[in-house]
Design a protein around this motif. Sequence first.
Motif, short mmCIF file in Angstrom:
data_model
loop_
_atom_site.label_atom_id
_atom_site.label_comp_id
_atom_site.label_asym_id
_atom_site.label_seq_id
_atom_site.Cartn_x
_atom_site.Cartn_y
_atom_site.Cartn_z
N PHE A 162 0.94 -1.24 0.08
CA PHE A 162 0.09 0.00 -0.61
C PHE A 162 0.88 1.18 -0.41
O PHE A 162 0.36 2.89 -0.73
CB PHE A 162 -0.91 -0.81 1.32
CG PHE A 162 -1.82 1.44 1.32
CD1 PHE A 162 -3.34 0.88 0.61
CD2 PHE A 162 -0.95 2.48 1.76
CE1 PHE A 162 -3.92 1.96 0.84
CE2 PHE A 162 -1.99 3.40 1.78
CZ PHE A 162 -3.12 3.38 1.16
N SER A 163 1.77 1.05 0.65
CA SER A 163 2.76 1.95 0.90
C SER A 163 3.48 3.13 -0.61
O SER A 163 3.93 3.83 -0.60
CB SER A 163 3.82 2.51 1.88
OG SER A 163 3.10 2.47 3.16
N VAL A 164 4.09 1.34 -1.16
CA VAL A 164 5.15 2.19 -1.98
C VAL A 164 3.72 2.45 -3.43
O VAL A 164 4.03 3.05 -4.48
CB VAL A 164 4.96 0.65 -3.06
CG1 VAL A 164 6.08 0.20 -4.20
CG2 VAL A 164 6.43 0.44 -1.95
N LEU A 165 2.59 1.37 -3.22
CA LEU A 165 1.66 2.35 -4.32
C LEU A 165 0.87 3.19 -4.16
O LEU A 165 0.61 4.64 -5.21
CB LEU A 165 0.30 1.22 -4.31
CG LEU A 165 0.10 -0.34 -5.06
CD1 LEU A 165 -0.72 -1.29 -4.63
CD2 LEU A 165 1.21 -0.38 -6.22
N PHE A 166 1.42 4.54 -3.13
CA PHE A 166 1.11 5.39 -2.80
C PHE A 166 1.69 6.23 -2.42
O PHE A 166 1.31 7.46 -3.20
CB PHE A 166 0.55 5.82 -1.38
CG PHE A 166 0.12 6.62 -0.42
CD1 PHE A 166 -1.34 7.32 -0.64
CD2 PHE A 166 0.71 7.70 0.14
CE1 PHE A 166 -1.37 8.33 0.26
CE2 PHE A 166 0.78 9.05 1.25
CZ PHE A 166 -0.91 9.10 0.40
#
Length: 363
Positions: A162-166
């Motif tokens: 999630f953090s990478v995509l965000f």
Amino acid sequence: MPVFHGPPVFLALLSVAVIVSAVTTAYLASGRARLRILDHPNERSLHDTPVPRTGGLAILAGLVAALASVTVLELGGLHPLTYPFPEASAANVLWGLRWPLAALLLVAVVSFIDDQRGLGAGPRFAVHFFAAVLALAGGLALAGLDLGNWSWALPGFVGGLFSVLFLTWMTNLYNFMDGMDGFAGGMGVIGFGFLGLFGWMGGESGYALLCWSTALACLGFLIFNFPPARIFMGDCGASTLGFWAGVLILWADVRGVVPLWAGVLVFSPFIVDATVTLLRRLLAGEAIWQAHRSHYYQRLVQLGWGHRKTVLAEYVVMLVAGLSGLIFLRFANPLWVLPGLLLWGGIYLTLGVVVGRLERRQT
């Protein structure tokens, strides 16, 4: 023992950001600058003549100058503020963000190369994704989602993904939204300004200094970018600011200073417009990597609102979004966080419907 100084020293340090940014922007916008990278009009553009797009370098110069000044003083035992700022120094925050800062430098360099010669969507996206993965070494993987009285724990892999995509999406959407005079610069001033205020309220003075230095660096650029713009920030400015915003939002959540939803709400005018437009184009079977003018702010300009009226209206939305985040954090019962966010969803839905009706009336 550290020696603390009052607001005058604090303001003088922050003024470095706006002064260096403004002076550098003025030089890059003039005909005297050796570095001349022009933004020529295309299918996505709302301008008719070539404009320099090196303003991102000025923003970065202002930010680096301010943070260097603060860090040198703090390492020397001097701190710019007393109470209510604790001894959470900017130098310590920067050291904790060393991996995200390395990733930020990578994004800035590649974006500058893209401004010069064009890299294509594929290579840019690959670099942004790699930079987001590199940033996770700084401990930016989310452990859960907190919406006031509602919270959910995230497994390690899910939180990291999630953090990478965000981060990747924030990098690109900020660039997508940099298509109107004064727009991305104004979002930088207001968005990072509110993040700094939230950090100050949460007792993180170093974090607040980072955010406010960024906001004032954007302000120095905005002086020359407000309609009619004399210079654009280019990919070097927009992509870097988007990535930096994502880093600061995630860091605040992971540290328990400001929940993710508050940072997202502050930048929601950009996040919602870019995300909804992308989904609409996907559903319509359009090539999402091609230049276009279907963002809501672009549609308002084409409706005859012009750059100045549209950007001032967007500033109002940004300010109200930031103020509502402040109210939810400071005064509201945690029970009202989720309903408040749903209310904002309804507001954006209504604004989208209004733009569509205005377009139908004009045809």
